[in-house]
Design a protein around this motif. Structure first.
Motif, mmCIF file in Angstrom:
data_model
loop_
_atom_site.group_PDB
_atom_site.id
_atom_site.type_symbol
_atom_site.label_atom_id
_atom_site.label_comp_id
_atom_site.label_asym_id
_atom_site.label_seq_id
_atom_site.Cartn_x
_atom_site.Cartn_y
_atom_site.Cartn_z
ATOM 1 N N PRO A 107 34.900 -3.692 -57.012
ATOM 2 C CA PRO A 107 33.738 -2.973 -56.558
ATOM 3 C C PRO A 107 33.832 -2.525 -55.199
ATOM 4 C CG PRO A 107 33.316 -5.274 -57.274
ATOM 5 C CD PRO A 107 34.570 -5.180 -57.285
ATOM 6 N N PRO A 108 33.122 -1.492 -54.956
ATOM 7 C CA PRO A 108 33.120 -1.131 -53.338
ATOM 8 C C PRO A 108 31.976 -1.774 -52.821
ATOM 9 C CG PRO A 108 32.262 0.719 -54.704
ATOM 10 C CD PRO A 108 33.033 -0.349 -55.665
ATOM 11 N N LYS A 109 31.960 -1.777 -51.516
ATOM 12 C CA LYS A 109 30.569 -2.509 -50.757
ATOM 13 C C LYS A 109 29.674 -1.225 -50.818
ATOM 14 C CE LYS A 109 32.777 -5.139 -47.240
ATOM 15 N NZ LYS A 109 32.904 -5.462 -45.712
ATOM 16 N N SER A 110 28.300 -1.450 -50.733
ATOM 17 C CA SER A 110 27.437 -0.423 -50.360
ATOM 18 C C SER A 110 27.739 0.226 -49.047
ATOM 19 C CB SER A 110 25.960 -1.046 -50.375
ATOM 20 O OG SER A 110 24.954 0.017 -50.073
ATOM 21 N N TRP A 111 27.509 1.679 -48.951
ATOM 22 C CA TRP A 111 27.863 2.381 -47.737
ATOM 23 C C TRP A 111 27.257 1.804 -46.698
ATOM 24 C CZ3 TRP A 111 24.756 5.108 -44.657
ATOM 25 C CH2 TRP A 111 23.393 5.469 -45.008
ATOM 26 N N ASP A 112 25.622 1.368 -46.771
ATOM 27 C CA ASP A 112 25.185 0.994 -45.737
ATOM 28 C C ASP A 112 25.192 -0.592 -45.489
ATOM 29 O OD1 ASP A 112 23.993 -0.050 -48.096
ATOM 30 O OD2 ASP A 112 22.010 0.624 -47.655
ATOM 31 N N GLN A 113 26.366 -1.055 -45.906
ATOM 32 C CA GLN A 113 26.642 -2.494 -45.735
ATOM 33 C C GLN A 113 28.180 -2.599 -45.540
ATOM 34 O OE1 GLN A 113 25.906 -4.608 -49.183
ATOM 35 N NE2 GLN A 113 23.649 -4.507 -48.968
ATOM 36 N N ALA A 114 28.747 -1.459 -44.983
ATOM 37 C CA ALA A 114 30.211 -1.360 -44.695
ATOM 38 C C ALA A 114 30.616 -2.130 -43.272
ATOM 39 C CB ALA A 114 30.640 -0.024 -44.433
ATOM 40 N N ALA A 124 33.090 12.954 -37.758
ATOM 41 C CA ALA A 124 31.696 13.260 -37.769
ATOM 42 C C ALA A 124 30.925 12.301 -38.833
ATOM 43 C CB ALA A 124 31.370 14.595 -38.019
ATOM 44 N N ILE A 125 31.325 12.338 -40.084
ATOM 45 C CA ILE A 125 30.801 11.476 -41.195
ATOM 46 C C ILE A 125 30.921 9.877 -40.638
ATOM 47 C CG2 ILE A 125 31.306 10.494 -43.472
ATOM 48 C CD1 ILE A 125 32.387 13.665 -43.934
ATOM 49 N N LEU A 126 31.783 9.456 -40.371
ATOM 50 C CA LEU A 126 31.668 7.886 -39.980
ATOM 51 C C LEU A 126 30.935 7.621 -38.662
ATOM 52 C CD1 LEU A 126 35.639 7.103 -40.387
ATOM 53 C CD2 LEU A 126 33.579 6.694 -41.831
ATOM 54 N N ILE A 127 30.826 8.645 -37.607
ATOM 55 C CA ILE A 127 29.764 8.386 -36.685
ATOM 56 C C ILE A 127 28.263 8.446 -37.073
ATOM 57 C CG2 ILE A 127 28.647 9.696 -34.664
ATOM 58 C CD1 ILE A 127 31.743 10.262 -33.878
ATOM 59 N N VAL A 128 28.002 9.141 -38.176
ATOM 60 C CA VAL A 128 26.590 9.371 -38.665
ATOM 61 C C VAL A 128 26.588 7.963 -39.378
ATOM 62 C CG1 VAL A 128 25.352 10.655 -40.422
ATOM 63 C CG2 VAL A 128 26.683 11.827 -38.738
ATOM 64 N N ARG A 129 27.370 7.700 -40.452
ATOM 65 C CA ARG A 129 27.452 6.518 -40.981
ATOM 66 C C ARG A 129 27.036 5.353 -39.962
ATOM 67 N NH1 ARG A 129 32.593 3.449 -42.871
ATOM 68 N NH2 ARG A 129 32.432 3.084 -40.834
ATOM 69 N N GLU A 130 27.482 5.197 -38.954
ATOM 70 C CA GLU A 130 27.398 4.013 -37.945
ATOM 71 C C GLU A 130 26.172 4.457 -37.369
ATOM 72 O OE1 GLU A 130 29.281 1.428 -37.921
ATOM 73 O OE2 GLU A 130 30.630 2.230 -39.229
ATOM 74 N N ALA A 131 25.621 5.533 -37.089
ATOM 75 C CA ALA A 131 24.127 5.610 -36.641
ATOM 76 C C ALA A 131 23.337 5.068 -37.737
ATOM 77 C CB ALA A 131 23.954 7.159 -36.263
ATOM 78 N N PHE A 132 23.404 5.206 -38.951
ATOM 79 C CA PHE A 132 22.520 4.676 -40.032
ATOM 80 C C PHE A 132 22.456 3.254 -39.919
ATOM 81 C CE2 PHE A 132 22.464 8.739 -42.280
ATOM 82 C CZ PHE A 132 21.203 8.743 -42.331
ATOM 83 N N ALA A 134 25.018 9.401 -52.271
ATOM 84 C CA ALA A 134 25.817 9.961 -53.383
ATOM 85 C C ALA A 134 27.230 10.317 -53.169
ATOM 86 C CB ALA A 134 25.335 11.559 -53.495
ATOM 87 N N MET A 135 27.726 10.161 -51.818
ATOM 88 C CA MET A 135 29.186 10.290 -51.480
ATOM 89 C C MET A 135 29.692 8.789 -51.760
ATOM 90 S SD MET A 135 29.500 12.185 -47.899
ATOM 91 C CE MET A 135 30.938 11.410 -47.453
ATOM 92 N N ALA A 136 28.661 7.773 -51.497
ATOM 93 C CA ALA A 136 29.287 6.508 -51.821
ATOM 94 C C ALA A 136 29.286 6.155 -53.154
ATOM 95 C CB ALA A 136 28.157 5.339 -51.073
ATOM 96 N N LEU A 137 28.377 6.781 -53.852
ATOM 97 C CA LEU A 137 28.361 6.669 -55.511
ATOM 98 C C LEU A 137 29.946 7.100 -56.149
ATOM 99 C CD1 LEU A 137 26.865 5.367 -57.832
ATOM 100 C CD2 LEU A 137 25.624 7.649 -57.941
ATOM 101 N N TRP A 138 29.803 8.355 -55.795
ATOM 102 C CA TRP A 138 30.996 9.019 -56.242
ATOM 103 C C TRP A 138 32.391 8.441 -56.059
ATOM 104 C CZ3 TRP A 138 35.458 11.175 -53.744
ATOM 105 C CH2 TRP A 138 36.013 11.954 -54.710
#
Length: 115
Positions: free
Chosen positions: A108-115, A25-33, A93-97
């Protein structure tokens, strides 16, 4: 098939976990973003089975996070609702944590909106 049953928990985190407490569910919402709108887009981007994707999309629609257009039939679009779009700071916030606590130092991680 997973379906959405609203939680009766008095705790807001408990209620939210009923909707977002599933990895897919979380990954589907991420992909929708990130712009995924069609079933095939989600399939191409995630390693989820067709059955799991179908049930999670249905649950997210029933929970009011996604809207399915048209509501029935083939070739539907799945778009974030206002409630779904309101999750953007939660994902940030999840990505930052995660970036601060789950990545090795110097990686360093990628930004969540650039995964």
């Amino acid at each position: 098939m997973k379906s959405y049953t609203p939680s009766r928990s008095p705790c807001p985190i408990g209620r939210a976990s009923r909707v977002l407490g599933d990895r897919w569910a979380i990954l589907i919402v991420r992909e929708a973003f990130l712009g995924a709108e069609r079933f095939e887009h989600f399939m191409d981007r995630l390693t989820v089975s067709r059955a799991s994707l179908t049930s999670r999309l249905t649950m997210l629609v029933e929970a009011g996070v996604l809207q399915r257009e048209p509501p029935t039939g083939k070739r539907a679009l799945y778009r974030l609702t206002e409630a779904g779009r309101a999750l953007e700071p939660v994902f940030g916030a999840m990505a930052l944590w995660s970036g601060e606590h789950l990545f090795p130092e110097g990686q360093p991680p990628k930004s969540w909106d650039q995964a």
